[in-house]
Design a protein around this motif. Structure first.
Motif, PDB file in Angstrom:
ATOM      1  N   ARG A 156      16.842 -20.315 -27.637  1.00  0.00           N
ATOM      2  CA  ARG A 156      15.870 -19.473 -26.941  1.00  0.00           C
ATOM      3  C   ARG A 156      15.062 -18.584 -27.874  1.00  0.00           C
ATOM      4  NH1 ARG A 156      18.896 -16.104 -22.540  1.00  0.00           N
ATOM      5  NH2 ARG A 156      20.375 -15.826 -24.250  1.00  0.00           N
ATOM      6  N   THR A 178       1.183 -12.812 -23.622  1.00  0.00           N
ATOM      7  CA  THR A 178       2.633 -12.698 -23.802  1.00  0.00           C
ATOM      8  C   THR A 178       3.024 -11.403 -24.517  1.00  0.00           C
ATOM      9  OG1 THR A 178       2.506 -13.963 -25.872  1.00  0.00           O
ATOM     10  CG2 THR A 178       2.930 -15.208 -23.850  1.00  0.00           C
ATOM     11  N   GLN A 215       2.313 -14.870 -17.472  1.00  0.00           N
ATOM     12  CA  GLN A 215       3.749 -14.990 -17.265  1.00  0.00           C
ATOM     13  C   GLN A 215       4.087 -14.873 -15.775  1.00  0.00           C
ATOM     14  OE1 GLN A 215       6.157 -15.175 -20.209  1.00  0.00           O
ATOM     15  NE2 GLN A 215       4.161 -15.988 -20.809  1.00  0.00           N
ATOM     16  N   GLN A 255      17.869  -6.769 -23.864  1.00  0.00           N
ATOM     17  CA  GLN A 255      18.077  -6.941 -22.427  1.00  0.00           C
ATOM     18  C   GLN A 255      17.853  -8.384 -22.000  1.00  0.00           C
ATOM     19  OE1 GLN A 255      15.516  -4.122 -20.450  1.00  0.00           O
ATOM     20  NE2 GLN A 255      16.603  -2.325 -21.245  1.00  0.00           N
ATOM     21  N   LYS A 256      16.888  -9.047 -22.624  1.00  0.00           N
ATOM     22  CA  LYS A 256      16.515 -10.396 -22.212  1.00  0.00           C
ATOM     23  C   LYS A 256      17.462 -11.452 -22.757  1.00  0.00           C
ATOM     24  CE  LYS A 256      12.548 -13.569 -22.184  1.00  0.00           C
ATOM     25  NZ  LYS A 256      11.123 -13.735 -22.579  1.00  0.00           N
ATOM     26  N   TYR A 257      17.872 -11.316 -24.043  1.00  0.00           N
ATOM     27  CA  TYR A 257      18.626 -12.383 -24.703  1.00  0.00           C
ATOM     28  C   TYR A 257      20.096 -12.078 -24.917  1.00  0.00           C
ATOM     29  CZ  TYR A 257      13.916 -14.056 -25.711  1.00  0.00           C
ATOM     30  OH  TYR A 257      12.616 -14.478 -25.607  1.00  0.00           O
ATOM     31  N   TRP A 298      20.541 -12.311 -29.079  1.00  0.00           N
ATOM     32  CA  TRP A 298      19.765 -11.381 -29.889  1.00  0.00           C
ATOM     33  C   TRP A 298      20.643 -10.742 -30.963  1.00  0.00           C
ATOM     34  CZ3 TRP A 298      14.993 -10.710 -31.107  1.00  0.00           C
ATOM     35  CH2 TRP A 298      14.593  -9.537 -31.756  1.00  0.00           C
ATOM     36  N   GLN A 311      13.788  -4.529 -25.426  1.00  0.00           N
ATOM     37  CA  GLN A 311      13.441  -5.562 -24.455  1.00  0.00           C
ATOM     38  C   GLN A 311      14.160  -6.879 -24.773  1.00  0.00           C
ATOM     39  OE1 GLN A 311      11.373  -5.395 -21.681  1.00  0.00           O
ATOM     40  NE2 GLN A 311      11.335  -3.190 -22.009  1.00  0.00           N
ATOM     41  N   CYS A 312      14.199  -7.239 -26.054  1.00  0.00           N
ATOM     42  CA  CYS A 312      14.845  -8.498 -26.443  1.00  0.00           C
ATOM     43  C   CYS A 312      16.353  -8.443 -26.217  1.00  0.00           C
ATOM     44  CB  CYS A 312      14.542  -8.816 -27.911  1.00  0.00           C
ATOM     45  SG  CYS A 312      12.828  -9.305 -28.211  1.00  0.00           S
ATOM     46  N   HIS A 342       4.563  -6.014 -19.645  1.00  0.00           N
ATOM     47  CA  HIS A 342       5.533  -4.945 -19.369  1.00  0.00           C
ATOM     48  C   HIS A 342       4.880  -3.623 -18.992  1.00  0.00           C
ATOM     49  CE1 HIS A 342       8.304  -1.624 -20.476  1.00  0.00           C
ATOM     50  NE2 HIS A 342       9.226  -2.416 -19.955  1.00  0.00           N
TER      51      HIS A 342
END
Length: 410
Positions: A328, A245, A87, A388-390, A394, A385-386, A251
């Motif tokens: 996404r 991944t 990544q 925060q990311k999406y 999410w 984590q998801c 992380h």
């Protein structure tokens, strides 16, 4: 402003929790090794005895562990069938990783087979599990210390998001540097799947061979445990690229938590069912064995199907096999039933690995209990984590797929 890795974001109970785990994890591993060979085999009771240092320390065991690590490192450095990119990092660069884990498994099997034909006493390995586990723990502590010292001179862009709190105990446990390397040799990636997983199936094989010596032939229960777990390890190494991944790689820093887990905890606790069967043989008929094989097959089908869908989506979100997706997020197939279907498959397989040991003892089910706790904790980390990311995507996915791991239950 709250700095990254501050107290508000610390995991595992912060420095006190990390300090406790530094002692609790090795102690639990040795407890399991001791009770597995005892008559009562009580998971929750005290160990039958506390071993003296002379029983734990063996220079030969240390040499054997170092030789094993050296062999796997040499196999890691062999030409790979593929080199994959990881990544994108903070500095916008990408690291390269050799995809040759399955090759290492096959070559290790060939070398071990040749060694056994030449007189290698592999069946003696179970008698050395305590000193080998002690040596692996010692190596993990020293290795983690060296990793911590190396991270002190690493640039800020190389540090992991969570292991940079400023507390030395917490950072030693969680790991400060994200991808510690010397030249192209990536320590975390190497340890993640190679020495521990291949060591796990080697210990299983040694236990099977010792059972054959003691009882004339391996039991059906021992064959099932060896076969199920070899399939799991072979699958992980065949699909090695998928680990790039995972949270462990992208992380978590590389500290004691992963080093001890990879080098000591995996081979010496994941082989618990085979250890139990050597000292507590369990008769198993073909009808029940067939049911257990079916349970493992169902778990593997879900596990592999879910992971294959995830990997396909990450490579090409427009692939027709995962076409019914969000922009996404993968929301089709197994991922449209629960939010972590690969964990569901993992847990079903964990049950199948324990069932050949019967139901008279709780000890063989430790892996299932531990793995349930681990995956629930990891699922909570994944969710954070998801989120925060999406963000809002999410939240929409969670409304569409309300169950986390087990449909209609959790």
């Amino acid at each position: 402003m709250v700095p990254q890795g501050s107290r508000a974001e610390l995991e595992f109970g912060g420095p006190l929790g990390a300090a406790a785990l530094l002692l609790l994890l090795p102690a639990t591993m040795f407890h399991l090794l001791l009770v597995a060979r005892s008559g009562p085999a009580r998971l929750l009771g005290p160990p039958p005895y506390l071993p003296e240092l002379e029983e734990l320390w063996s220079p030969w065991a240390l040499l054997l562990c170092l030789t094993w690590l050296g062999l796997q490192a040499a196999l890691y450095l062999l030409p790979a069938r593929k080199v994959a990119e990881g990544q994108e990092l903070k500095d916008k660069s990408r690291l390269s990783y050799p995809i040759n884990g399955f090759q290492a498994l096959v070559l290790t099997a060939l070398l071990v087979g040749l060694g056994v034909l030449a007189g290698l006493p592999l069946s003696a390995l179970p008698e050395m599990l305590l000193p080998l586990a002690f040596a692996a723990t010692l190596i993990a502590f020293i290795f983690s210390l060296l990793l911590y010292l190396k991270a002190l001179v690493a640039p800020a862009s190389a540090l992991a998001p969570g292991g940079n709190s400023g507390n030395p105990i917490y950072d030693f446990f969680l790991g400060r540097e994200l991808n510690p390397r010397i030249c192209s040799f990536d320590f975390k990636y190497f340890c993640e799947l190679r020495p521990g997983l291949i060591g796990w199936v080697l210990i299983n094989l040694a236990l099977l061979m010792q059972e054959a010596e003691l009882r004339g032939s391996p039991s059906l229960a021992m064959w099932l445990v060896n076969g199920f777990q070899l399939l799991y390890v072979g699958d992980a190494l065949w699909h090695e690229e998928a680990v790039l991944t995972t949270m462990d790689i992208i992380h978590d820093g590389f500290g004691f938590m992963l080093a001890f887990g990879d080098l000591a905890w995996v081979p010496f606790t994941y082989s618990l069912q085979a250890q139990f069967l050597l000292y507590h043989p369990e008769p198993l008929g073909l009808p029940l064995a067939s049911v257990i094989c079916l349970i493992n097959a169902v778990g593997y089908y879900i596990f592999r199907g879910a992971n294959s869908q995830k990997n396909t989506f990450r490579k090409n979100p427009s692939d027709p096999r995962v076409a019914a997706t969000g922009r996404r997020l993968l929301v089709s197939g197994w991922w449209g039933m629960v939010r972590h279907p690969n964990y569901l498959g993992d847990l079903i397989m964990a049950l199948a690995w324990s069932l050949p040991c019967g139901v008279s003892h709780l000890l063989p089910y430790f892996y299932l209990l531990y793995f349930t706790a681990l995956l629930v904790h990891r699922e909570a980390r994944d969710e954070q984590q998801c989120l925060q990311k999406y963000g809002l995507a999410w939240h929409a996915y969670c409304r569409r797929v309300p169950y986390r791991i087990v449909p209609y239950i959790y």
